[in-house]
Design a protein around this motif. Structure first.
Motif, PDB file in Angstrom:
ATOM      1  N   ALA A 154      55.610  40.369  42.663  1.00 49.04           N
ATOM      2  CA  ALA A 154      55.062  39.017  42.520  1.00 49.04           C
ATOM      3  C   ALA A 154      55.736  38.294  41.357  1.00 49.04           C
ATOM      4  CB  ALA A 154      53.559  39.083  42.289  1.00 49.04           C
ATOM      5  N   LEU A 155      56.054  37.028  41.600  1.00 51.38           N
ATOM      6  CA  LEU A 155      56.626  36.171  40.552  1.00 51.38           C
ATOM      7  C   LEU A 155      55.846  34.873  40.564  1.00 51.38           C
ATOM      8  CD1 LEU A 155      58.850  35.611  38.455  1.00 51.38           C
ATOM      9  CD2 LEU A 155      60.246  34.696  40.307  1.00 51.38           C
ATOM     10  N   MET A 156      55.204  34.579  39.423  1.00 49.79           N
ATOM     11  CA  MET A 156      54.291  33.444  39.406  1.00 49.79           C
ATOM     12  C   MET A 156      54.593  32.514  38.242  1.00 49.79           C
ATOM     13  SD  MET A 156      50.159  33.581  39.356  1.00 49.79           S
ATOM     14  CE  MET A 156      49.307  32.764  38.040  1.00 49.79           C
ATOM     15  N   VAL A 157      54.577  31.215  38.519  1.00 50.20           N
ATOM     16  CA  VAL A 157      54.719  30.213  37.472  1.00 50.20           C
ATOM     17  C   VAL A 157      53.332  29.744  37.071  1.00 50.20           C
ATOM     18  CG1 VAL A 157      55.284  27.772  37.165  1.00 50.20           C
ATOM     19  CG2 VAL A 157      57.036  29.350  37.951  1.00 50.20           C
ATOM     20  N   THR A 158      53.083  29.628  35.779  1.00 50.91           N
ATOM     21  CA  THR A 158      51.794  29.085  35.336  1.00 50.91           C
ATOM     22  C   THR A 158      51.958  28.333  34.020  1.00 50.91           C
ATOM     23  OG1 THR A 158      49.556  29.620  34.659  1.00 50.91           O
ATOM     24  CG2 THR A 158      51.213  31.288  34.239  1.00 50.91           C
ATOM     25  N   HIS A 159      51.042  27.404  33.761  1.00 53.51           N
ATOM     26  CA  HIS A 159      51.008  26.703  32.478  1.00 53.51           C
ATOM     27  C   HIS A 159      50.082  27.408  31.514  1.00 53.51           C
ATOM     28  CE1 HIS A 159      52.643  22.806  34.102  1.00 53.51           C
ATOM     29  NE2 HIS A 159      53.256  22.960  32.960  1.00 53.51           N
ATOM     30  N   ASN A 160      49.281  28.315  32.103  1.00 53.73           N
ATOM     31  CA  ASN A 160      48.130  28.836  31.390  1.00 53.73           C
ATOM     32  C   ASN A 160      48.445  30.230  30.870  1.00 53.73           C
ATOM     33  OD1 ASN A 160      45.681  30.046  30.798  1.00 53.73           O
ATOM     34  ND2 ASN A 160      44.590  28.920  32.395  1.00 53.73           N
ATOM     35  N   LEU A 161      48.624  30.352  29.533  1.00 52.93           N
ATOM     36  CA  LEU A 161      49.029  31.620  28.947  1.00 52.93           C
ATOM     37  C   LEU A 161      47.977  32.708  29.172  1.00 52.93           C
ATOM     38  CD1 LEU A 161      51.063  33.206  27.312  1.00 52.93           C
ATOM     39  CD2 LEU A 161      50.042  32.320  25.219  1.00 52.93           C
ATOM     40  N   ALA A 213      61.192  44.107  38.622  1.00 50.72           N
ATOM     41  CA  ALA A 213      61.157  45.428  39.249  1.00 50.72           C
ATOM     42  C   ALA A 213      60.242  45.404  40.467  1.00 50.72           C
ATOM     43  CB  ALA A 213      60.660  46.449  38.241  1.00 50.72           C
ATOM     44  N   ASP A 214      60.499  46.329  41.402  1.00 49.17           N
ATOM     45  CA  ASP A 214      59.653  46.426  42.585  1.00 49.17           C
ATOM     46  C   ASP A 214      58.202  46.610  42.176  1.00 49.17           C
ATOM     47  OD1 ASP A 214      61.785  46.140  44.201  1.00 49.17           O
ATOM     48  OD2 ASP A 214      62.076  48.288  44.564  1.00 49.17           O
ATOM     49  N   ARG A 215      57.334  45.964  42.890  1.00 51.33           N
ATOM     50  CA  ARG A 215      55.885  46.055  42.703  1.00 51.33           C
ATOM     51  C   ARG A 215      55.421  45.598  41.321  1.00 51.33           C
ATOM     52  NH1 ARG A 215      54.043  51.348  46.100  1.00 51.33           N
ATOM     53  NH2 ARG A 215      55.905  51.442  47.367  1.00 51.33           N
ATOM     54  N   SER A 216      56.258  44.863  40.609  1.00 49.40           N
ATOM     55  CA  SER A 216      55.822  44.355  39.314  1.00 49.40           C
ATOM     56  C   SER A 216      55.235  42.968  39.498  1.00 49.40           C
ATOM     57  CB  SER A 216      57.009  44.264  38.362  1.00 49.40           C
ATOM     58  OG  SER A 216      57.903  43.267  38.808  1.00 49.40           O
ATOM     59  N   PHE A 217      54.503  42.536  38.491  1.00 47.54           N
ATOM     60  CA  PHE A 217      53.933  41.187  38.509  1.00 47.54           C
ATOM     61  C   PHE A 217      54.471  40.451  37.295  1.00 47.54           C
ATOM     62  CE2 PHE A 217      50.162  38.839  40.356  1.00 47.54           C
ATOM     63  CZ  PHE A 217      50.494  37.637  39.767  1.00 47.54           C
ATOM     64  N   THR A 218      55.305  39.443  37.529  1.00 46.91           N
ATOM     65  CA  THR A 218      55.927  38.706  36.439  1.00 46.91           C
ATOM     66  C   THR A 218      55.411  37.276  36.427  1.00 46.91           C
ATOM     67  OG1 THR A 218      57.906  40.017  36.787  1.00 46.91           O
ATOM     68  CG2 THR A 218      58.144  38.044  35.422  1.00 46.91           C
ATOM     69  N   GLU A 265      63.888  32.562  27.208  1.00 50.16           N
ATOM     70  CA  GLU A 265      63.958  32.575  25.750  1.00 50.16           C
ATOM     71  C   GLU A 265      63.375  33.878  25.195  1.00 50.16           C
ATOM     72  OE1 GLU A 265      63.590  28.864  22.690  1.00 50.16           O
ATOM     73  OE2 GLU A 265      61.929  29.253  24.052  1.00 50.16           O
ATOM     74  N   HIS A 266      62.261  34.306  25.787  1.00 46.10           N
ATOM     75  CA  HIS A 266      61.626  35.562  25.362  1.00 46.10           C
ATOM     76  C   HIS A 266      61.085  36.301  26.564  1.00 46.10           C
ATOM     77  CE1 HIS A 266      61.513  33.876  21.339  1.00 46.10           C
ATOM     78  NE2 HIS A 266      60.951  32.808  21.847  1.00 46.10           N
ATOM     79  N   GLU A 267      60.993  37.624  26.406  1.00 45.85           N
ATOM     80  CA  GLU A 267      60.290  38.410  27.407  1.00 45.85           C
ATOM     81  C   GLU A 267      59.224  39.195  26.683  1.00 45.85           C
ATOM     82  OE1 GLU A 267      64.197  39.744  29.866  1.00 45.85           O
ATOM     83  OE2 GLU A 267      62.404  40.993  30.084  1.00 45.85           O
ATOM     84  N   TYR A 268      58.071  39.269  27.265  1.00 48.93           N
ATOM     85  CA  TYR A 268      57.004  40.028  26.621  1.00 48.93           C
ATOM     86  C   TYR A 268      56.357  40.964  27.640  1.00 48.93           C
ATOM     87  CZ  TYR A 268      52.851  41.095  23.889  1.00 48.93           C
ATOM     88  OH  TYR A 268      51.852  41.766  23.200  1.00 48.93           O
ATOM     89  N   ASP A 269      56.422  42.279  27.392  1.00 56.42           N
ATOM     90  CA  ASP A 269      55.762  43.231  28.280  1.00 56.42           C
ATOM     91  C   ASP A 269      54.351  43.465  27.787  1.00 56.42           C
ATOM     92  OD1 ASP A 269      57.780  44.263  30.244  1.00 56.42           O
ATOM     93  OD2 ASP A 269      58.896  44.465  28.361  1.00 56.42           O
ATOM     94  N   ILE A 270      53.412  43.360  28.677  1.00 58.63           N
ATOM     95  CA  ILE A 270      52.019  43.553  28.272  1.00 58.63           C
ATOM     96  C   ILE A 270      51.698  45.038  28.341  1.00 58.63           C
ATOM     97  CG2 ILE A 270      49.622  42.997  28.805  1.00 58.63           C
ATOM     98  CD1 ILE A 270      50.632  40.348  29.881  1.00 58.63           C
ATOM     99  N   LEU A 288      47.042  38.437  34.401  1.00 61.74           N
ATOM    100  CA  LEU A 288      47.624  38.885  35.658  1.00 61.74           C
ATOM    101  C   LEU A 288      48.879  39.748  35.526  1.00 61.74           C
ATOM    102  CD1 LEU A 288      47.364  35.530  37.651  1.00 61.74           C
ATOM    103  CD2 LEU A 288      45.916  37.537  37.939  1.00 61.74           C
ATOM    104  N   ALA A 289      49.729  39.414  34.544  1.00 64.40           N
ATOM    105  CA  ALA A 289      51.108  39.896  34.607  1.00 64.40           C
ATOM    106  C   ALA A 289      51.324  41.260  33.963  1.00 64.40           C
ATOM    107  CB  ALA A 289      52.026  38.879  33.952  1.00 64.40           C
ATOM    108  N   ASP A 290      52.431  41.905  34.364  1.00 68.87           N
ATOM    109  CA  ASP A 290      52.945  43.059  33.635  1.00 68.87           C
ATOM    110  C   ASP A 290      53.866  42.565  32.530  1.00 68.87           C
ATOM    111  OD1 ASP A 290      51.897  44.932  35.550  1.00 68.87           O
ATOM    112  OD2 ASP A 290      53.508  44.250  36.877  1.00 68.87           O
ATOM    113  N   ARG A 291      54.481  41.423  32.821  1.00 72.89           N
ATOM    114  CA  ARG A 291      55.513  40.933  31.916  1.00 72.89           C
ATOM    115  C   ARG A 291      55.524  39.418  31.977  1.00 72.89           C
ATOM    116  NH1 ARG A 291      61.708  41.104  32.761  1.00 72.89           N
ATOM    117  NH2 ARG A 291      60.933  40.796  34.853  1.00 72.89           N
ATOM    118  N   ILE A 292      55.723  38.784  30.823  1.00 75.34           N
ATOM    119  CA  ILE A 292      55.769  37.318  30.797  1.00 75.34           C
ATOM    120  C   ILE A 292      57.161  36.870  30.363  1.00 75.34           C
ATOM    121  CG2 ILE A 292      54.735  35.228  29.832  1.00 75.34           C
ATOM    122  CD1 ILE A 292      52.228  36.798  29.261  1.00 75.34           C
TER     123      ILE A 292
END
Lengths: 246, 246
Positions: free
Chosen positions: B182-189, B30-35, B210-215, B195-199
């Motif tokens: 923002a869309l960011m790749v990380t190894h670090n949960l 979504a606009d202005r979201s951080f994934t 596989e899964h989506e998780y909204d924080i 940072l994220a709104d959603r992982i």
């Protein structure tokens, strides 16, 4: 006293002693060469012919670097193009300078364009080979960054590609300047009515070795000045961003 | 809104073998979201980002930037923070940022440099900066273009914990002040939770979501304890998902 000064002094001394022992017109003393330099300078010949030669060196250098760099980058970036034209590059790399000069005078006449073109053509294959090596090893990471941030073609060339090729340009320049001025002298000897090569040819016919050496030494001195006052400062400027300049 | 639908993405090896990296990968931001995207290494996270950035176009599927924020039909701007800072080493910090811009707004640039603590470093060359500072410059460059979509590929990897934590806070501060997706790749949960709104959890290769998780907790309420409890919850969530799928 620095070592290089001692070394030059030693060379002069060997020359001086040999000239005294030989007592021949074929090997004048350093003093005779010095007075030949003064005579040629006072008559205005030295400056005139030196400028003519220097002009040809500069023109041939610019033409050779521009054309050689453009072709080198194209071949380095495009494997198919490289496969197609590699035999041409090898062929031109191995044609003797003298052949190119003679043919160029026969085909295009005894004029300035033929002279400078012949010198440039002798140098272009070297520039192509050196720059092509650089263009093959361009960092794809920077090219991707330039694409993502939408650099224009000109920006990409100027800020991404050319700085990566700088060490290769420096190598081509270094080997180029010395090669070019030697070939310019041959071109002048064969088909021009001024320049250091013409003067050397003239004094060869007069068997005036002192004046031949006078022109040679002054021209070598000028090329050393170009190296120290122009090329080295330019290279230092181009490498200013490197941190390990210790 | 950023819509990603990749039916399949394959790499072919030099021996002709096909390796399927992504299969039926679909998500939207979504606009202005951080994934944040989290997943096992080699699962195609970076490949996904490269497809979005247009650096890899050899995939079957489509990626759309539906821009509701700038409805006046202005083109979506995508910016990237790469894993390596990818700054041009022969240009200063300031030049590196300016090169990415079409129109330079000096006031905006002054503000951005100040926000990221780079005011003192504008005339430095990247080779003179620590990795942490170079990463900040890379962030400055990305935010300077005022992107609608910001892609980050493990921007804090191989930094010490303190520096990484400081940079994460800085990223959130600068990002919150701007309207970008923002869309960011990380190894670090833990980093993703901070940072994220959603992982998005990617499966092993060939990858899909596989899964989506909204924080659920607002970003400014996530202190150390909250992050740890969310982390436990997320891990349980992911594990249960795995078992239920059998």
């Amino acid at each position: 006293m620095p070592v290089w000064l001692l070394s030059v002094a030693a060379l002069l001394l060997i020359w001086l002693v040999s000239a005294w022992l030989a007592q021949s017109r074929a090997l004048p003393t350093p003093m005779a060469v010095g007075s030949a330099i003064v005579t040629e300078f006072q008559s205005g010949d030295l400056v005139r012919h030196m400028l003519a030669t220097l002009g040809r060196v500069v023109a041939a250098f610019i033409v050779a670097m521009a054309i050689g760099a453009a072709i080198g980058i194209a071949l380095g970036r495009n494997q198919k193009l490289n496969n197609l034209f590699d035999p041409w590059v090898i062929l031109f790399l191995n044609i003797p300078a003298l052949v190119i000069i003679v043919l160029s005078y026969i085909w295009f006449g005894l004029n300035e364009v033929a002279a400078i073109g012949a010198v440039a053509l002798n140098k272009i294959p070297n520039v192509i080979v050196t720059v092509r090596e650089g263009a093959k090893s361009l960092e794809p990471q920077f090219a991707e960054m330039a694409r993502v941030f939408r650099f224009s073609r000109w920006q990409t060339l100027r800020h991404v590609v050319l700085p990566q090729l700088q060490p290769y340009f420096a190598a081509a320049t270094r080997s180029g300047v010395s090669l070019i001025w030697k070939i310019v002298l041959v071109v002048e000897l064969l088909g021009r009515s001024n320049g250091v090569g013409f003067q050397i040819h003239l004094h060869f016919q007069l068997f005036d070795v002192a004046t031949i050496l006078a022109y040679t030494l002054v021209f070598v001195a000028v090329m050393l000045l170009v190296e120290y006052l122009l090329l080295q400062p330019l290279e230092k400027h181009a490498r200013r961003w490197r941190v390990n300049h210790a | 809104m950023l819509d990603v639908h990749i039916r399949s993405k394959q790499f072919s090896s030099s021996e002709g073998a096909e390796l399927s990296v992504l299969k039926h990968l679909g998500f939207s931001c979504a606009d202005r979201s951080f994934t944040c995207i989290v997943g096992p290494s080699g699962c195609g996270k970076t490949t996904t980002l490269r497809c979005i950035l247009g650096l890899d176009t050899e995939y079957d599927g489509n990626i759309a930037f539906n821009n509701s924020m700038h409805s006046e039909a202005c083109e979506s701007k995508v910016a990237a923070v790469f894993q390596e800072p990818r700054l041009l080493p022969w240009r200063t910090v300031e030049q590196n940022v300016r090169l990415a811009l079409n129109h330079v707004d000096n006031k905006m640039l002054d503000g951005l440099f100040a926000e990221l603590g780079l005011s003192e470093h504008r005339e430095f060359y990247p080779g003179e900066l620590s990795l942490g500072l170079a990463r900040r410059v890379s962030l400055a460059r990305a935010f300077a273009v005022d992107p609608t979509v910001l892609i980050l590929d493990e921007p804090f990897v191989s930094l010490d914990d303190d520096t990484a934590a400081r940079l994460r806070r800085l990223l959130i501060k600068v990002w919150s002040a701007r309207a970008c997706t923002a869309l960011m790749v990380t190894h670090n949960l833990t980093e993703a939770i901070e940072l994220a709104d959603r992982i998005l959890f990617f499966s092993t290769s060939p990858s899909r979501v596989e899964h989506e998780y909204d924080i659920p907790v607002p970003r400014d309420e996530r202190d150390e304890a909250v992050i740890q409890s969310i982390r436990a919850e997320v891990q349980a969530f992911v594990a249960s998902g795995r078992t239920s799928e059998g």
